[in-house]
Design a protein around this motif. Structure first.
Motif, PDB file in Angstrom:
ATOM      1  N   SER A  94       0.836  -1.200   0.000  1.00 55.35           N
ATOM      2  CA  SER A  94       0.000   0.000   0.000  1.00 55.35           C
ATOM      3  C   SER A  94       0.866   1.242   0.000  1.00 55.35           C
ATOM      4  N   GLY A  95       0.206   2.358  -0.297  1.00 58.68           N
ATOM      5  CA  GLY A  95       0.790   3.654  -0.061  1.00 58.68           C
ATOM      6  C   GLY A  95       0.460   4.101   1.351  1.00 58.68           C
ATOM      7  N   GLU A  96       0.708   5.394   1.641  1.00 55.99           N
ATOM      8  CA  GLU A  96       0.408   5.896   2.980  1.00 55.99           C
ATOM      9  C   GLU A  96      -1.079   5.905   3.268  1.00 55.99           C
ATOM     10  N   THR A  97      -1.880   6.117   2.255  1.00 54.14           N
ATOM     11  CA  THR A  97      -3.331   6.049   2.409  1.00 54.14           C
ATOM     12  C   THR A  97      -3.882   5.174   1.300  1.00 54.14           C
ATOM     13  N   GLY A  98      -5.200   4.956   1.323  1.00 54.52           N
ATOM     14  CA  GLY A  98      -5.811   4.144   0.276  1.00 54.52           C
ATOM     15  C   GLY A  98      -5.729   2.664   0.585  1.00 54.52           C
ATOM     16  N   PRO A  99      -6.169   1.831  -0.342  1.00 59.67           N
ATOM     17  CA  PRO A  99      -6.296   0.398  -0.075  1.00 59.67           C
ATOM     18  C   PRO A  99      -4.969  -0.339  -0.064  1.00 59.67           C
ATOM     19  N   GLN A 100      -4.980  -1.485   0.562  1.00 63.23           N
ATOM     20  CA  GLN A 100      -3.892  -2.435   0.406  1.00 63.23           C
ATOM     21  C   GLN A 100      -4.250  -3.361  -0.758  1.00 63.23           C
ATOM     22  N   HIS A 101      -3.237  -3.691  -1.534  1.00 59.01           N
ATOM     23  CA  HIS A 101      -3.422  -4.575  -2.680  1.00 59.01           C
ATOM     24  C   HIS A 101      -2.775  -5.911  -2.355  1.00 59.01           C
TER      25      HIS A 101
END
Lengths: 111, 120
Positions: A94-101
């Motif tokens: 993931s990035g700092e925000t948003g979904p985990q892939h």
């Protein structure tokens, strides 16, 4: 090609063996994670890494170790496998925000 | 502490009908994200939809929408016009963006999931 690739997809092994699960990603994310999933439960965090020099224990790290070889690679090791580590294992980024892939998962059976 | 609750272990829906999967959450962080994932029987985790805590409008992605009620701390997933391929486990999850619980800031926590079965 998948953004998050886990190898192997399936593994059957014996108690006491050392096992390594590998994960690579092409999403360019700094953050990587390892989870396990047991029947009837959600995902539980084993280890996570926010960058190459940062490794942190999750909820259930006992019996596991990890290595962050590069930004794109994060491996999980079971030093001496035991039957209650039989589970479905996921790597995620993931990035700092948003979904985990997530990767497609590794089904691990320990006899 | 953070917590995600999914109270429906299993749900049935008729093909082509809409269905709502419930999710409530608990956090003290003013900045967080809410997510829904689908896990078919083949096992992979598929990201469906995302709602940020400061988003004014409910998120939508095709047949998926997220009914976000911030005061009630609920983030229900609505699937419209159900299809047979929607049969799967569905997980609600949350990330806190500001608060740091023992160093785990930004990590995802999951509910235990709801198994959706679509009947033909």
């Amino acid at each position: 090609d998948a953004d998050v690739t886990q190898t192997p997809r399936n593994r059957i092994t014996k108690t006491g063996k050392r096992i390594m699960l590998e994960c690579s990603q092409t999403k360019g994310h700094d953050r990587m994670y390892w989870y396990r999933q047991d029947p009837g439960l959600g995902l539980r965090l084993i280890y996570y890494s926010f960058d190459v020099k940062d490794i942190n224990k999750g909820e259930i790290s006992d019996g596991y170790s990890v290595s962050r070889q590069a930004q794109a690679k994060f491996s999980l090791s079971l030093e001496s496998a035991i039957p209650n580590q039989t589970a479905l294992y996921f790597c995620a980024t993931s990035g700092e925000t948003g979904p985990q892939h997530f990767g497609d998962g590794t089904r691990l059976s320990i006899l | 502490a953070q917590k995600i609750t999914q109270t429906q272990p299993g749900m049935f829906v008729q093909e082509k009908e809409a269905v709502t999967l419930d999710c409530t959450y608990d956090t003290s962080d003013p900045s967080y994200g809410l997510f829904w994932y689908k896990q078919p029987s083949s096992g992979e985790m598929i990201f469906l939809i995302y709602q940020g805590s400061y988003d004014q409008q409910n998120a939508t992605e095709g047949r998926y929408s997220l009914n976000f009620q911030k005061a009630r701390k609920s983030a229900n997933l609505v699937i419209s016009a159900s299809q047979l391929g929607d049969s799967a486990m569905y997980f609600c999850a949350m990330r806190d963006y500001l608060m740091n619980y023992g160093g785990s800031q930004g990590n995802l926590i999951f509910g235990k999931g709801t198994k959706l079965s679509v009947k033909p």
